[in-house]
Motif scaffolding. Structure first.
Motif, PDB file in Angstrom:
ATOM      1  N   PRO A  58      17.171  21.788 -19.419  1.00 39.57           N
ATOM      2  CA  PRO A  58      18.265  22.753 -19.337  1.00 39.57           C
ATOM      3  C   PRO A  58      17.960  23.825 -18.287  1.00 39.57           C
ATOM      4  N   GLY A  59      18.940  24.130 -17.462  1.00 45.62           N
ATOM      5  CA  GLY A  59      18.754  25.126 -16.404  1.00 45.62           C
ATOM      6  C   GLY A  59      18.299  24.536 -15.091  1.00 45.62           C
ATOM      7  N   MET A  60      17.867  23.250 -15.104  1.00 46.47           N
ATOM      8  CA  MET A  60      17.435  22.614 -13.854  1.00 46.47           C
ATOM      9  C   MET A  60      18.682  22.108 -13.126  1.00 46.47           C
ATOM     10  N   THR A  61      19.361  23.033 -12.453  1.00 49.20           N
ATOM     11  CA  THR A  61      20.582  22.666 -11.730  1.00 49.20           C
ATOM     12  C   THR A  61      20.190  21.961 -10.437  1.00 49.20           C
ATOM     13  N   TRP A  62      21.183  21.374  -9.758  1.00 51.16           N
ATOM     14  CA  TRP A  62      20.886  20.685  -8.499  1.00 51.16           C
ATOM     15  C   TRP A  62      20.268  21.650  -7.498  1.00 51.16           C
ATOM     16  N   GLY A  63      20.706  22.913  -7.511  1.00 54.39           N
ATOM     17  CA  GLY A  63      20.181  23.893  -6.559  1.00 54.39           C
ATOM     18  C   GLY A  63      18.763  24.345  -6.872  1.00 54.39           C
ATOM     19  N   ARG A  64      18.256  23.998  -8.067  1.00 52.51           N
ATOM     20  CA  ARG A  64      16.894  24.399  -8.425  1.00 52.51           C
ATOM     21  C   ARG A  64      15.931  23.228  -8.403  1.00 52.51           C
ATOM     22  N   LEU A  65      16.426  22.049  -8.069  1.00 51.86           N
ATOM     23  CA  LEU A  65      15.584  20.850  -8.071  1.00 51.86           C
ATOM     24  C   LEU A  65      14.438  21.023  -7.066  1.00 51.86           C
ATOM     25  N   PRO A  66      13.193  20.768  -7.466  1.00 53.87           N
ATOM     26  CA  PRO A  66      12.107  20.835  -6.483  1.00 53.87           C
ATOM     27  C   PRO A  66      12.382  19.884  -5.319  1.00 53.87           C
ATOM     28  N   ILE A  67      11.875  20.232  -4.147  1.00 50.99           N
ATOM     29  CA  ILE A  67      12.255  19.488  -2.943  1.00 50.99           C
ATOM     30  C   ILE A  67      11.695  18.070  -2.963  1.00 50.99           C
ATOM     31  N   PHE A  68      10.569  17.862  -3.640  1.00 53.06           N
ATOM     32  CA  PHE A  68      10.036  16.501  -3.742  1.00 53.06           C
ATOM     33  C   PHE A  68      10.991  15.619  -4.545  1.00 53.06           C
ATOM     34  N   VAL A  69      11.681  16.221  -5.525  1.00 48.92           N
ATOM     35  CA  VAL A  69      12.647  15.453  -6.312  1.00 48.92           C
ATOM     36  C   VAL A  69      13.847  15.082  -5.440  1.00 48.92           C
ATOM     37  N   TRP A  70      14.284  16.029  -4.618  1.00 51.41           N
ATOM     38  CA  TRP A  70      15.373  15.707  -3.687  1.00 51.41           C
ATOM     39  C   TRP A  70      14.961  14.574  -2.748  1.00 51.41           C
TER      40      TRP A  70
ATOM     41  N   ALA B 226       0.851  -1.192   0.000  1.00 53.93           N
ATOM     42  CA  ALA B 226       0.000   0.000   0.000  1.00 53.93           C
ATOM     43  C   ALA B 226       0.887   1.242   0.000  1.00 53.93           C
ATOM     44  N   ALA B 227       1.641   1.461   1.103  1.00 52.27           N
ATOM     45  CA  ALA B 227       2.458   2.686   1.197  1.00 52.27           C
ATOM     46  C   ALA B 227       3.472   2.755   0.059  1.00 52.27           C
ATOM     47  N   THR B 228       4.216   1.666  -0.162  1.00 54.98           N
ATOM     48  CA  THR B 228       5.274   1.709  -1.177  1.00 54.98           C
ATOM     49  C   THR B 228       4.723   1.979  -2.583  1.00 54.98           C
ATOM     50  N   PRO B 229       3.726   1.232  -3.095  1.00 56.77           N
ATOM     51  CA  PRO B 229       3.220   1.561  -4.436  1.00 56.77           C
ATOM     52  C   PRO B 229       2.606   2.959  -4.523  1.00 56.77           C
ATOM     53  N   LEU B 230       1.936   3.401  -3.454  1.00 61.48           N
ATOM     54  CA  LEU B 230       1.354   4.742  -3.500  1.00 61.48           C
ATOM     55  C   LEU B 230       2.459   5.779  -3.673  1.00 61.48           C
ATOM     56  N   LEU B 231       3.539   5.636  -2.901  1.00 66.38           N
ATOM     57  CA  LEU B 231       4.626   6.624  -2.983  1.00 66.38           C
ATOM     58  C   LEU B 231       5.372   6.494  -4.301  1.00 66.38           C
ATOM     59  N   VAL B 232       5.651   5.246  -4.716  1.00 63.94           N
ATOM     60  CA  VAL B 232       6.335   5.050  -5.999  1.00 63.94           C
ATOM     61  C   VAL B 232       5.469   5.623  -7.121  1.00 63.94           C
ATOM     62  N   GLY B 233       4.146   5.454  -7.004  1.00 70.44           N
ATOM     63  CA  GLY B 233       3.232   6.007  -7.994  1.00 70.44           C
ATOM     64  C   GLY B 233       3.364   7.517  -8.088  1.00 70.44           C
ATOM     65  N   PHE B 234       3.365   8.185  -6.939  1.00 73.86           N
ATOM     66  CA  PHE B 234       3.510   9.642  -6.964  1.00 73.86           C
ATOM     67  C   PHE B 234       4.865  10.058  -7.516  1.00 73.86           C
ATOM     68  N   MET B 235       5.918   9.348  -7.117  1.00 75.05           N
ATOM     69  CA  MET B 235       7.246   9.701  -7.642  1.00 75.05           C
ATOM     70  C   MET B 235       7.262   9.532  -9.157  1.00 75.05           C
ATOM     71  N   ASN B 236       6.617   8.448  -9.619  1.00 73.29           N
ATOM     72  CA  ASN B 236       6.537   8.175 -11.046  1.00 73.29           C
ATOM     73  C   ASN B 236       5.851   9.296 -11.810  1.00 73.29           C
ATOM     74  N   ILE B 237       4.747   9.777 -11.260  1.00 66.02           N
ATOM     75  CA  ILE B 237       3.985  10.805 -11.972  1.00 66.02           C
ATOM     76  C   ILE B 237       4.706  12.144 -11.882  1.00 66.02           C
ATOM     77  N   ILE B 238       5.131  12.503 -10.688  1.00 64.91           N
ATOM     78  CA  ILE B 238       5.523  13.894 -10.445  1.00 64.91           C
ATOM     79  C   ILE B 238       6.981  14.178 -10.794  1.00 64.91           C
ATOM     80  N   VAL B 239       7.896  13.248 -10.459  1.00 65.71           N
ATOM     81  CA  VAL B 239       9.326  13.555 -10.638  1.00 65.71           C
ATOM     82  C   VAL B 239       9.668  13.960 -12.080  1.00 65.71           C
ATOM     83  N   PRO B 240       9.281  13.177 -13.122  1.00 70.64           N
ATOM     84  CA  PRO B 240       9.660  13.608 -14.478  1.00 70.64           C
ATOM     85  C   PRO B 240       9.089  14.977 -14.841  1.00 70.64           C
ATOM     86  N   ILE B 241       7.850  15.265 -14.419  1.00 68.57           N
ATOM     87  CA  ILE B 241       7.273  16.569 -14.782  1.00 68.57           C
ATOM     88  C   ILE B 241       7.996  17.684 -14.029  1.00 68.57           C
TER      89      ILE B 241
END
Lengths: 121, 713
Positions: B237-249, B133-148
Motif C-alpha cells: 500500500p502506498g507504492m504508487t507508480w511514481g514511487r516505484l524504485p527505478i530498478f523495478v521500472w 550467463a547474462a540472462t540468468p544473472l539478471l533474472v536472478g537479481f530481478m527475482n531477488i530484488i523486485v519483490p522486496i
C-alpha cells in the motif's frame, strides 16, 4: 485466510465462459476456414482478389476467436488482457509491415520478383 | 522418417552411438574425467555431511523468490565461467595460429583447435554468455530484488517462478552435455541459413543449439510473465507508480520486451525444427525457402533481447549511483520515460544486424535513423547518472567502482554503436572484429553492473558484506583485462580482421593478438580474485555482519527489512510514504521503528513438481536432439500429465502464525541491535517522538495491516 482462492471455477474469467460462446467461436472460425480453403482450391478468383478475401476471412476469424474463445473485452476483469492486446498490436504491425517492406525492397534490388520464372523450381 | 539422416539410427537409442563420445579428443577426454571426478566428489561430500534432505527441502523444492534468485545467479556464474573458458580458448587459438609457419597440435594444421571444433567453441561462447550467463544473472537479481523493493512477500506465481528456474537449468544442462556426447553447433550463436539445414549440418550440433535456445526462451518468458504480474499486482500500500524504485521500472520495461519478443525466437526456431525434422523448406536455399527470412525473424527477437539484458543493468546502476552519492537519483521521471522509450525503440531497429543484406538505401536509412534514436534515451540516462554524482558525497567503494566502470564502457560501446548505425560505415566494418569489440563493450556494461550488484546487494541477501580489498582487486584486474583485450580488437577491426577466424593469415596482426592473449590471462587472474573474494568474505563473515541498512546511505524499500531478508520478506507489509522510502525514514528518524504487533501470514508451500518438470524438459530436449522418439513421447506425456496434476492439486499454502512470526522477528531484531551497537529498534506504539511532528504521518501508518496475499483477494 484462504477465502475465494479455493475454487478456481469461481474466478470471473472462468465464470465468463459459456458453451454457446465457445461453440459460436468454433463455428465461425471453421466456416471461415472452409470458405478460404474452398476459394484457394477452386481457383475461382484472380490471385490478388484471393489474397484480399482470405486475409479478410483471417481477420474476422481472429476477432471472433479473441472475443468468443479468449473473452477479451473491456470488462473490469479482462481490461488488462485488452490492454496487453492493444499494446501488442503495434508490434504485430511493425514486425510484419517492416519485414514486408524490407523484403520487397530486397527483391527489387536483387531482381528476384515474386512470380518470376527463375523462382519456380 | 521424413528426412534422410547421415549415420545410423535405431528405434531404441536414436542417433546415439559410442562413436559420438569424444574419448579420443585430447581436450575433451581429460575434461570429461575431471568433470566426472568433480561431480562424484561433490555428491560424496553431500552424502558424507548428510545434506541431501537439507538440499531437497531448502533449495531444490523451494518457491522462495530469494533462493530461486540465488540459484539463477549461481547458474549464471557457472555458465559465465564456462563462457570465459571458451573465450580463453578462442583467444589462444587466434594468438597461436598466425601465419603459415605457425605450428599445429592435436590434429589441427595451425594452433590446437580444428576448424570444426573452433566453430563449436565460438557458437557456444556466444549462446552461453548471452542466454545462459547474462540472462540468468539478471533474472536472478530481478527475482531477488523486485519483490522486496515493492514490499511483496513473494512473486505473484511462486511455483511458476521455480519452473522458470528449472527450465533454465535444463537448458544449461543440455548445452553442457553437448561437450561430452555428440558435438555442438558451428553456425555461430545466432545461426545462419542454410548452413544449419540438415544437409549442411548433418550432426546433432544444431539440434543441441536449437533445443537449448527453446528451453531458455520458454523459461525466460515464464519468468517475464511472473515479474510483470508481480510488479502490477503485488505492490505494498502506498507504492504508487511514481514511487516505484527505478530498478523495478527497468525490470518492468525489460520484461515487457521479454514477453513480447521471445515468442518470435521460438517461432523462428520451430521453423528451423520443421526444416530439420519434417523436411520443410522455410529457410532452405531452394524450393521456395528464404534464407534471409531466418535472419530477419531471429533479429526481430535478437535486438529486443539485447535491450532486455541492458535495461536491468541500467536499473542496477541507477540504484547504486544515488546510494554512494548520498543524493536522490537525478531526473527520476526522465529515467522512467527513457527506459520505456528504449523498450519501444528496441522493436524498430533489428535490420541494423543485417544492413548488408542489400535492402537498399530507403530501408537502410530508416533503420539507421531508428537505431540512432536509441542514443537519445540512453544519453538521457548517462546525463542523469552524471548529474546524480555531480556535487554528491561520493564513496568510491567496490560497488561504485564497478558501476562507474559500466558507465565508461557504455560510453565506448554506445559511441561505436553510433558509428555502426551508419550504413556506410557498417558496410566497411561488417563482420569484422570491430563489431565484436562493440557488442562486447555493451555486454561488459552488463557484466560490470552485475558485479556491482553482487557487491551492493550481497549484504541484503546474506547479511554480511563482501571483502572490499578483493572486490577492488578483482575490479582493477578485470578492467585491465578488458582494456587489453578490447582496445586491440577495435584496432584489428579497423585493419580488416574478420570475426571467427580459426587461422589468421596476416602475421602483421600477431602483436595485437598477443596483447589480447595477455589480456585474457589478466582476466583469468580476476577470476582467481573473485574466488579469493568469496573465500575471504565467507571466512570473515562474522566480522562483516550488517544491519538492515547495510550501506548507511541506502534509499529504496529493500533496505528497511532485516539483512539477511527473512523468508517472509516483511513481517508486516510496510506502508510506503515516499519515493525513496528507506532514505525518507532515515531522514525523519524513523528507520528503527518496528511494528508493535503481528498478524498471521499466508505463505506458499514448497513443491517438487518444478524440478521434476525441469528434468523432464531436459529429457525431452535430449531425446529430440538424438531423435529417440519413444523417449520424446514419454517425456512429453509425463510433462503434460504432471502439469495437469499440479493444476488440479493446487496449493492451499500454509499459515505462519503471529506468535511464530513475533519470535523470529524478536530474534532478528536482537541480532540487528548487536550489530548496530547503540541503536534501539523501537516499537511503533508508545513512541512519542515521531508523532510529535505534524509534518510526518502518524507512526502507526508505517506498517499497513494487510499482507499482500490478502490484499489481492
Amino acid at each position: 485466510m484462504s477465502h475465494g482462492h479455493d475454487d478456481p471455477t469461481l474466478h470471473p474469467e472462468v465464470q465468463m465462459s459459456t458453451s454457446r460462446g465457445y461453440f459460436l467461436g468454433f463455428a465461425i472460425s471453421s466456416v471461415l476456414m472452409l470458405v478460404a480453403t474452398f476459394l484457394v482450391t477452386s481457383h475461382s478468383m484472380p490471385p490478388f482478389g484471393l489474397l484480399m478475401v482470405i486475409s479478410a476471412c483471417a481477420a474476422i476469424a481472429i476477432i471472433a476467436q479473441i472475443y468468443f474463445l479468449l473473452h477479451i473485452d473491456t470488462s473490469e476483469h479482462n481490461i488488462w488482457n485488452a490492454v496487453a492486446l492493444v499494446l501488442f498490436m503495434p508490434l504485430f504491425l511493425i514486425t510484419i509491415g517492416l519485414t514486408w517492406w524490407m523484403f520487397s525492397q530486397l527483391y527489387l534490388h536483387t531482381m528476384i520478383m515474386p512470380g518470376m520464372p527463375a523462382m519456380v523450381h | 522418417m521424413l528426412v534422410d539422416l547421415a549415420g545410423g539410427w535405431n528405434p531404441l537409442v536414436g542417433r546415439l552411438a559410442w562413436s559420438q563420445i569424444p574419448y579420443d579428443n585430447p581436450i575433451l577426454a581429460p575434461l570429461f574425467v575431471a568433470v566426472v571426478l568433480g561431480a562424484l566428489m561433490l555428491l560424496g561430500l553431500i552424502t558424507y555431511y548428510g545434506k541431501w534432505t537439507y538440499l531437497w527441502r531448502e533449495w531444490l523444492t523451494t518457491v522462495d523468490h530469494k533462493k530461486l534468485g540465488i540459484m539463477y545467479i549461481i547458474i549464471g556464474l557457472v555458465m559465465l565461467f564456462r563462457g570465459f573458458i571458451d573465450g580463453l580458448m578462442i583467444r589462444t587459438q587466434q594468438a597461436w595460429a598466425v601465419g603459415s609457419q605457425s605450428s599445429g597440435v592435436f590434429g589441427a594444421l595451425h594452433g590446437y583447435l580444428t576448424p570444426f571444433h573452433f566453430g563449436q567453441i565460438y557458437s557456444a561462447h556466444g549462446l552461453i554468455m548471452i542466454l545462459l550467463a547474462a540472462t540468468p544473472l539478471l533474472v536472478g537479481f530481478m527475482n531477488i530484488i523486485v519483490p522486496i523493493q515493492i514490499g511483496a512477500r513473494d512473486m505473484a506465481y511462486p511455483y511458476l517462478n521455480a519452473l522458470g528456474l528449472w527450465l533454465t537449468a535444463a537448458a544449461g544442462a543440455l548445452i553442457m552435455i553437448s561437450l561430452f556426447i555428440g558435438d555442438f553447433a558451428h553456425n555461430g550463436w545466432f545461426g545462419y541459413a542454410p548452413i544449419f539445414e540438415l544437409q549442411y549440418s548433418p550432426g546433432v550440433g544444431v539440434d543441441y543449439w536449437m533445443w537449448t535456445l527453446q528451453l531458455v526462451a520458454l523459461g525466460t518468458t515464464l519468468g517475464g510473465i511472473n515479474i510483470l504480474s508481480t510488479i502490477i499486482k503485488m505492490r505494498a500500500p502506498g507504492m504508487t507508480w511514481g514511487r516505484l524504485p527505478i530498478f523495478v521500472w527497468a525490470s518492468l520495461s525489460a520484461n515487457v520486451i521479454a514477453l513480447t519478443s521471445f515468442p518470435a525466437l521460438q517461432v523462428a526456431l520451430a521453423l528451423v525444427a520443421a526444416d530439420r525434422y519434417l523436411g520443410a523448406h522455410f529457410f532452405t536455399a531452394g524450393l521456395g525457402g528464404n534464407l534471409m527470412l531466418y535472419t530477419n525473424l531471429f533479429w526481430i527477437w535478437g535486438h529486443p533481447e539485447v535491450y532486455f539484458v541492458i535495461l536491468p543493468a541500467f536499473g542496477m546502476m541507477s540504484e547504486i549511483f544515488p546510494t554512494f552519492s548520498e543524493k536522490p537519483l537525478f531526473g527520476y521521471v526522465t529515467m522512467v520515460l527513457a527506459s520505456i522509450a528504449i523498450a519501444g525503440v528496441s522493436w524498430l531497429v533489428w535490420l541494423h544486424h543485417f544492413f548488408t543484406m542489400g535492402a537498399g538505401p530507403y530501408v537502410n536509412s530508416a533503420f539507421s535513423v531508428a537505431t540512432m534514436l536509441v542514443g537519445i534515451p540512453t544519453g538521457v540516462k548517462v546525463f542523469n547518472w552524471a548529474f546524480t554524482m555531480y556535487r554528491g558525497r561520493l564513496t568510491f567503494n567496490a560497488a561504485m567502482l564497478w558501476a562507474i566502470g559500466a558507465l565508461f564502457l557504455l560510453l565506448i560501446g554506445g559511441l561505436t554503436g553510433m558509428m555502426l548505425a551508419i550504413p556506410a560505415i557498417n558496410y566497411m566494418v561488417h563482420n569484422s572484429v570491430f563489431v565484436v569489440a562493440h557488442f562486447h563493450s555493451m555486454l561488459m556494461v552488463i557484466v560490470y553492473a552485475i558485479f556491482a550488484s553482487v557487491i551492493y546487494w550481497f549484504p541484503k541477501v546474506f547479511g554480511f558484506k563482501l571483502d572490499e580489498f578483493w572486490a577492488k582487486t578483482m575490479f582493477w584486474l578485470f578492467s585491465a583485462g578488458t582494456a587489453l583485450v578490447f582496445v586491440p580488437m577495435y584496432m584489428l577491426g579497423f585493419m580488416g580482421m574478420t570475426r571467427r577466424l580459426d587461422y589468421v593469415f596476416n602475421t602483421a596482426w600477431q602483436p595485437y593478438l598477443l596483447v589480447m592473449e595477455l589480456g585474457i590471462v589478466v582476466y583469468m587472474f580476476s577470476v582467481f580474485a573473485f574466488f579469493a573474494l568469496l573465500y575471504v568474505s565467507i571466512r570473515d563473515h562474522a566480522k562483516n555482519r550488517v544491519g538492515a541498512d547495510a550501506w548507511g546511505t541506502s534509499r529504496s524499500l529493500e533496505w528497511i527489512t532485516h539483512s539477511p531478508v527473512p523468508f517472509y520478506n516483511f513481517a508486516v507489509v510496510p506502508q510506503i510514504n515516499a519515493r525513496d522510502e528507506a532514505a525518507w525514514r532515515r531522514e525523519n528518524g524513523l528507520e528503527h521503528i518496528q511494528p508493535d504487533h503481528y498478524d498471521d501470514i499466508h505463505m506458499p508451500n514448497n513443491t517438487g513438481v518444478a524440478i521434476i518438470l525441469g528434468g523432464l524438459s531436459f529429457t525431452l530436449g535430449f531425446a529430440l536432439t538424438w531423435r529417440i522418439w519413444w523417449l520424446c513421447l514419454l517425456s512429453l506425456i509425463a510433462i503434460i500429465a504432471l502439469v495437469i496434476y499440479r493444476s488440479f492439486k493446487g496449493d492451499p499454502g500454509y499459515i505462519l502464525t503471529a506468535a511464530e512470526l513475533e519470535k523470529m522477528e524478536q530474534e532478528a531484531i536482537r541480532r540487528a541491535s548487536r550489530i548496530d551497537g547503540g541503536h534501539h529498534l523501537r516499537p511503533v506504539r508508545g513512541d512519542g517522538w515521531a508523532q510529535e511532528r505534524a509534518d510526518l504521518p502518524a507512526a502507526g501508518t508505517l506498517y499497513g495491516l494487510s499482507s499482500p496475499m490478502d490484499h489481492h483477494k
